[in-house]
Design an enzyme around this catalytic site. Structure first.
Site, mmCIF file in Angstrom:
data_model
loop_
_atom_site.group_PDB
_atom_site.id
_atom_site.type_symbol
_atom_site.label_atom_id
_atom_site.label_comp_id
_atom_site.label_asym_id
_atom_site.label_seq_id
_atom_site.Cartn_x
_atom_site.Cartn_y
_atom_site.Cartn_z
ATOM 1 N N HIS A 60 0.883 -1.168 0.000
ATOM 2 C CA HIS A 60 0.000 0.000 0.000
ATOM 3 C C HIS A 60 0.922 1.219 0.000
ATOM 4 O O HIS A 60 1.454 1.599 1.030
ATOM 5 C CB HIS A 60 -0.881 0.006 1.252
ATOM 6 C CG HIS A 60 -1.765 -1.212 1.369
ATOM 7 N ND1 HIS A 60 -3.043 -1.251 0.869
ATOM 8 C CD2 HIS A 60 -1.545 -2.439 1.930
ATOM 9 C CE1 HIS A 60 -3.585 -2.445 1.122
ATOM 10 N NE2 HIS A 60 -2.693 -3.182 1.768
ATOM 11 N N ASN A 92 -6.769 0.407 -2.424
ATOM 12 C CA ASN A 92 -7.589 1.033 -1.360
ATOM 13 C C ASN A 92 -7.000 2.384 -0.957
ATOM 14 O O ASN A 92 -6.812 2.682 0.218
ATOM 15 C CB ASN A 92 -7.730 0.108 -0.149
ATOM 16 C CG ASN A 92 -6.410 -0.184 0.540
ATOM 17 O OD1 ASN A 92 -5.353 -0.121 -0.095
ATOM 18 N ND2 ASN A 92 -6.445 -0.487 1.822
ATOM 19 N N GLU A 143 -6.515 -5.878 -3.681
ATOM 20 C CA GLU A 143 -7.213 -6.811 -2.866
ATOM 21 C C GLU A 143 -8.687 -6.440 -2.785
ATOM 22 O O GLU A 143 -9.055 -5.283 -2.582
ATOM 23 C CB GLU A 143 -6.584 -6.897 -1.477
ATOM 24 C CG GLU A 143 -6.648 -5.634 -0.661
ATOM 25 C CD GLU A 143 -6.077 -5.855 0.746
ATOM 26 O OE1 GLU A 143 -5.265 -5.033 1.146
ATOM 27 O OE2 GLU A 143 -6.438 -6.830 1.440
ATOM 28 N N HIS A 177 -9.126 -10.478 0.133
ATOM 29 C CA HIS A 177 -8.914 -10.360 1.584
ATOM 30 C C HIS A 177 -10.080 -11.116 2.224
ATOM 31 O O HIS A 177 -11.196 -10.612 2.277
ATOM 32 C CB HIS A 177 -8.914 -8.881 1.979
ATOM 33 C CG HIS A 177 -8.725 -8.637 3.442
ATOM 34 N ND1 HIS A 177 -7.851 -7.695 3.932
ATOM 35 C CD2 HIS A 177 -9.286 -9.206 4.530
ATOM 36 C CE1 HIS A 177 -7.887 -7.698 5.262
ATOM 37 N NE2 HIS A 177 -8.762 -8.608 5.646
ATOM 38 N N ASP A 287 2.290 -7.063 2.448
ATOM 39 C CA ASP A 287 1.130 -6.263 2.883
ATOM 40 C C ASP A 287 1.646 -5.005 3.598
ATOM 41 O O ASP A 287 1.169 -4.649 4.676
ATOM 42 C CB ASP A 287 0.187 -7.077 3.786
ATOM 43 C CG ASP A 287 -1.066 -6.295 4.168
ATOM 44 O OD1 ASP A 287 -1.331 -5.248 3.551
ATOM 45 O OD2 ASP A 287 -1.770 -6.732 5.098
HETATM 46 C C1 NCD Z 1 -4.370 -2.575 5.148
HETATM 47 C C2 NCD Z 1 -4.217 -1.070 5.000
HETATM 48 O O1 NCD Z 1 -3.910 -0.398 5.986
HETATM 49 O O2 NCD Z 1 -4.369 -0.572 3.866
HETATM 50 N N1 NCD Z 1 -4.400 -2.935 6.527
HETATM 51 C C3 NCD Z 1 -4.162 -4.158 7.062
HETATM 52 O O3 NCD Z 1 -4.370 -4.310 8.271
HETATM 53 N N2 NCD Z 1 -3.699 -5.155 6.357
HETATM 54 C C4 NCD Z 1 -5.590 -3.022 4.436
HETATM 55 C C5 NCD Z 1 -5.603 -4.496 4.222
HETATM 56 O O4 NCD Z 1 -4.731 -5.000 3.483
HETATM 57 O O5 NCD Z 1 -6.456 -5.140 4.779
#
Ligand code: NCD
Length: 421
Positions: A60, A92, A143, A177, A287
């Site tokens: 992200h 996201n 995701e 997810h 992630d």
């Molecule tokens: C992710 C995020 O902060 O974008 N957070 C997480 O806990 N993994 C979102 C996600 O991948 O679920």
């Protein structure tokens, strides 16, 4: 005839099968494996560990209004400093990547700022225009939030079922997810595990596979438990470093929001169970989900979920190669060859024609310290853990990172198969 010439030769590379060879590169690819060609630059790799550049299929990168957490510049440098030369950004963002226009803006944002190669996924919600997002160059769909998470807009079962049929027709990939949320108190790490239990993750993996009757290509994100690994039948899946290296029992403060992540950190027993299934794991992905220190110092219930990890993923695992917990070929398969095969892109590696992306490591573990990392949020839950960081990173046959210094390379966008320019 002109003699063959390379721009960069890696000399005396120990290949994953133990043979020692020179790797001659030019034009961004491996030109020859064998005795090195005449070259402009040579790096002697005697005694060093050489890995192909890793592809992290789950990061992200934030940016835009979330630049306080991370942006493409800091996130991509962090990737390179951790031996990752290609990242797949998750959709996201704020706002989420739900339209071709937003998607094109995201590509432009990354093109202007990223230091490493990148691909970008499309969001998948009930209203996604799948065909247009595919044409815009989405690498995959997801995701896809089958359960809520930080900044994730959830998709319902019937919308997902319809989307799987449409994406199957295009030959696309959907990443999921998978979780279920229970209405129980969620005020500490163990409570978070109960609120988003292993059983819910496992059941939603089973459900999604069951209604994927068209046989769309499915990939499960951040699978966090042994039961869920065993539940994956007709799909691939990834496991994160945080589920391999951390449990809710590893924090001295049982309500430490730094350890809050979705799916949650599990028990020590589960964590060890994941290691016992190492051979079953298709892909390791970070992630990388950065949040600011301030956000992570909030009360547990209010803190956002997510752990940063793109820079520490390979270094933690290289330490596990050195202590012989895992083999070098298995690490390469799960972090480089496997991701490339899943995405259908050329792999980085040791064969003629492969992308000339490499990371070079000295075989000496160091300790992880947040101060030495390059991402913006400035904290790590792996403080003090043994890890081996790369000395040099090569992308497209160009040294782009050397001992803490970044040198501009030729980062580019890897568009998905449906891309119509
Ligand atoms: C992710 C995020 O902060 O974008 N957070 C997480 O806990 N993994 C979102 C996600 O991948 O679920």
């Amino acid at each position: 005839m002109m003699a063959a010439r390379a721009s960069l030769v890696l000399k005396n590379v120990t290949l994953p099968d133990g043979r020692v060879s020179d790797i001659s590169t030019g034009g961004g690819v491996v030109l020859h494996v064998g005795a090195g060609w005449p070259c402009d630059r040579m790096i002697d790799c005697t005694g060093l560990l050489v890995l192909p550049g890793a592809t992290d299929i789950h990061v992200h990168m934030r940016g835009g209004s979330q630049s306080g957490k991370e942006d493409w510049q800091t996130g991509s440098k962090s990737a390179l400093a951790g031996g990752v030369t290609l990242v797949v950004d998750q959709p996201n963002t704020v706002p989420p990547l739900t339209t071709p226009e937003l998607f094109a803006n995201r590509v432009r944002e990354a093109e202007g700022r990223s230091a490493c190669h990148f691909a970008i996924n499309s969001a998948l919600t009930a209203n996604t225009d799948i065909r247009r997002m595919w044409g815009a160059g989405a690498m995959a769909f997801g995701e896809t939030f089958y359960a809520p998470s930080s900044y994730g807009a959830i998709i319902g079962t019937s919308a997902l079922e319809r989307s799987l049929i449409a994406i199957r027709a295009l030959g696309g990939l959907v990443t999921i997810h998978a979780e279920k949320v229970n209405p129980v108190p969620d005020n500490d790490l163990a409570g978070h595990d109960r609120a988003r239990p292993v059983s819910g993750e496992m059941e939603s993996i089973q459900t999604v596979q069951m209604f994927n009757r068209s046989g769309c290509r499915l990939h499960f994100c951040h699978v966090s438990s042994t039961a869920s690994v065993d539940a994956v039948m007709k799909a691939s899946f990834e496991v994160t470093p945080h589920h391999l290296f951390l449990s809710y029992e590893s924090f001295s403060d049982p309500a430490d929001p730094e350890g809050k992540v979705n799916p949650p950190l599990r028990s020590e027993k589960e964590r060890k169970g994941l290691w016992a299934r190492w051979d079953r794991i298709d892909i390791i992905a970070s992630d990388h989900a950065p949040h600011t220190v301030k956000e992570k110092r909030a009360r547990f219930a209010d803190a956002p979920a997510g752990i940063p990890g793109v820079e520490t993923m390979i270094p933690l695992l290289v330490a596990k190669v050195l202590d012989r917990t895992i083999t070098l070929p298995s690490l390469i398969q799960k972090t480089s060859a496997g991701p490339a095969a899943l995405l259908g892109i050329p792999q980085a590696g040791f064969n003629t024609g492969d992308r000339a992306d490499f990371a070079i490591y000295e075989k000496v573990p160091a300790r992880i310290h947040a101060d030495n990392l390059h991402y913006r949020c400035g904290w790590t839950p792996y403080e003090g853990m043994p890890a081996v960081f790369p000395k040099k990173v090569i992308m497209d046959g160009i040294v782009v990172y050397h001992d803490g210094e970044f040198i501009r390379g030729t980062p580019r966008w890897f568009a998905g198969k449906g891309y119509r320019a």
